[in-house]
Design a protein around this motif. Structure first.
Motif, short mmCIF file in Angstrom:
data_model
loop_
_atom_site.label_atom_id
_atom_site.label_comp_id
_atom_site.label_asym_id
_atom_site.label_seq_id
_atom_site.Cartn_x
_atom_site.Cartn_y
_atom_site.Cartn_z
N PRO A 1 9.54 4.12 7.80
CA PRO A 1 8.60 4.49 6.02
C PRO A 1 9.61 5.04 5.08
O PRO A 1 10.58 5.80 5.40
CB PRO A 1 7.56 5.32 6.30
CG PRO A 1 7.31 5.07 7.78
CD PRO A 1 8.39 4.35 8.57
N LEU A 2 9.51 5.19 3.56
CA LEU A 2 9.89 6.14 3.02
C LEU A 2 9.39 7.11 2.60
O LEU A 2 8.27 6.74 2.10
CB LEU A 2 10.61 5.24 1.16
CG LEU A 2 10.98 5.92 -0.13
CD1 LEU A 2 12.21 6.60 0.12
CD2 LEU A 2 11.33 4.99 -0.82
N VAL A 3 9.43 8.35 2.67
CA VAL A 3 8.59 9.58 1.92
C VAL A 3 9.03 10.36 1.37
O VAL A 3 10.44 10.67 1.43
CB VAL A 3 8.57 10.28 3.36
CG1 VAL A 3 7.19 11.72 3.01
CG2 VAL A 3 8.38 9.19 4.99
N PHE A 4 8.91 11.02 0.01
CA PHE A 4 9.02 11.21 -0.75
C PHE A 4 8.05 12.61 -1.58
O PHE A 4 6.78 11.88 -1.87
CB PHE A 4 8.94 11.16 -2.37
CG PHE A 4 8.91 10.17 -3.07
CD1 PHE A 4 7.67 10.28 -3.88
CD2 PHE A 4 8.53 8.10 -1.65
CE1 PHE A 4 6.93 8.74 -4.44
CE2 PHE A 4 7.82 7.65 -3.28
CZ PHE A 4 7.11 8.00 -4.23
N LYS B 1 10.94 1.51 -3.99
CA LYS B 1 10.42 0.78 -3.35
C LYS B 1 10.70 0.63 -2.35
O LYS B 1 12.94 1.40 -2.21
CB LYS B 1 10.83 -0.77 -4.28
CG LYS B 1 12.03 -0.86 -4.15
CD LYS B 1 12.06 -2.59 -4.65
CE LYS B 1 13.24 -3.28 -4.81
NZ LYS B 1 13.11 -4.25 -5.65
N ASN B 2 10.43 0.45 -1.19
CA ASN B 2 11.08 1.19 0.34
C ASN B 2 11.73 -0.72 0.09
O ASN B 2 10.55 -1.83 0.84
CB ASN B 2 10.49 1.24 1.19
CG ASN B 2 10.89 1.37 2.91
OD1 ASN B 2 11.70 1.22 3.14
ND2 ASN B 2 9.68 2.14 3.37
N GLU B 3 12.57 -1.24 1.25
CA GLU B 3 13.79 -2.44 1.83
C GLU B 3 13.46 -2.21 3.07
O GLU B 3 13.93 -3.04 3.73
CB GLU B 3 14.35 -3.58 0.69
CG GLU B 3 13.84 -3.81 -0.46
CD GLU B 3 14.63 -3.89 -2.07
OE1 GLU B 3 15.45 -3.82 -0.97
OE2 GLU B 3 14.85 -4.99 -2.67
N SER B 4 13.52 -0.95 3.37
CA SER B 4 13.70 -0.95 5.23
C SER B 4 12.92 -0.44 5.82
O SER B 4 11.31 -0.89 5.50
CB SER B 4 14.76 0.71 4.83
OG SER B 4 13.76 1.92 4.92
N ASP B 5 13.59 -0.74 7.08
CA ASP B 5 12.07 -0.84 8.12
C ASP B 5 11.41 1.03 8.63
O ASP B 5 9.96 0.28 8.98
CB ASP B 5 12.52 -1.39 9.84
CG ASP B 5 13.52 -2.70 9.84
OD1 ASP B 5 12.63 -3.26 8.72
OD2 ASP B 5 14.62 -3.31 10.75
N LYS C 1 1.32 -1.23 -0.31
CA LYS C 1 -0.04 0.20 -0.32
C LYS C 1 0.50 1.34 0.31
O LYS C 1 2.06 1.39 0.19
CB LYS C 1 -0.74 0.01 1.21
CG LYS C 1 -2.23 -0.98 0.94
CD LYS C 1 -2.81 -1.10 2.45
CE LYS C 1 -3.38 -1.98 2.56
NZ LYS C 1 -4.69 -2.70 3.92
N VAL C 2 0.49 2.18 -0.50
CA VAL C 2 1.09 3.43 -0.50
C VAL C 2 -0.18 4.59 0.52
O VAL C 2 -1.37 4.61 -0.36
CB VAL C 2 1.16 3.93 -2.40
CG1 VAL C 2 2.09 5.01 -1.90
CG2 VAL C 2 2.07 2.98 -2.66
N VAL D 1 4.33 8.21 1.00
CA VAL D 1 4.27 7.19 1.93
C VAL D 1 4.24 5.71 1.97
O VAL D 1 3.16 5.64 1.22
CB VAL D 1 4.01 7.49 3.63
CG1 VAL D 1 4.78 6.93 4.21
CG2 VAL D 1 3.67 8.91 3.56
N LEU D 2 6.23 5.33 2.04
CA LEU D 2 5.57 4.39 1.43
C LEU D 2 5.93 3.09 2.63
O LEU D 2 7.35 3.10 3.46
CB LEU D 2 6.58 3.60 -0.04
CG LEU D 2 6.29 3.76 -1.09
CD1 LEU D 2 5.73 4.80 -1.13
CD2 LEU D 2 7.27 3.37 -2.60
#
Length: 118
Positions: A107-110, A101-105, A23-24, A47-48
């Motif tokens: 959230p990836l925010v952009f 894609k976000n593979e980290s723990d 989900k995004v 936010v991913l």
């Protein structure tokens, strides 16, 4: 003339964006073509969560730019995945393919901006 102050609202939750996993969360900054003076179609904060992605896709009739605010991720461009982190600016021209894609723990925010080329 359009002048307004918009406070961040609840996100729009989208699943499998461009065929991607998870989900995004989408927080529109400008909400429609009219607010963008018919020059573009997206200006939003994304936010991913961990494991989520925007699938690899091609732009036709527009170009897209991302600005990474926080988190770390992988960005697909020129047939390879590259690492991205806060402060990175990413550009995908018309006819080019990209994904993120976000593979980290965390959230990836952009910020994402799509502008028409026509």
């Amino acid at each position: 003339i359009m002048v307004f102050i918009r406070h961040e609202e609840s996100p729009i939750i989208k699943e499998a964006v461009q065929g991607g996993k998870g989900k995004v969360e989408v927080y529109p900054i400008l909400k429609n073509d009219e607010e963008m003076y018919n020059k573009g179609r997206v200006y939003s904060k994304f936010v991913l969560p961990k494991g989520s992605e925007v699938g690899v896709h091609t732009h036709t009739g527009d170009f897209e730019s991302y600005y990474i605010l926080s988190g770390k991720g992988k960005y697909f461009i020129n047939d390879q995945w590259v690492d991205v982190c806060p402060g990175d600016s990413l550009y995908t021209g018309e006819g080019e393919r990209h994904g993120i894609k976000n593979e980290s723990d965390e959230p990836l925010v952009f910020i994402g901006l799509i502008i028409y080329t026509d």
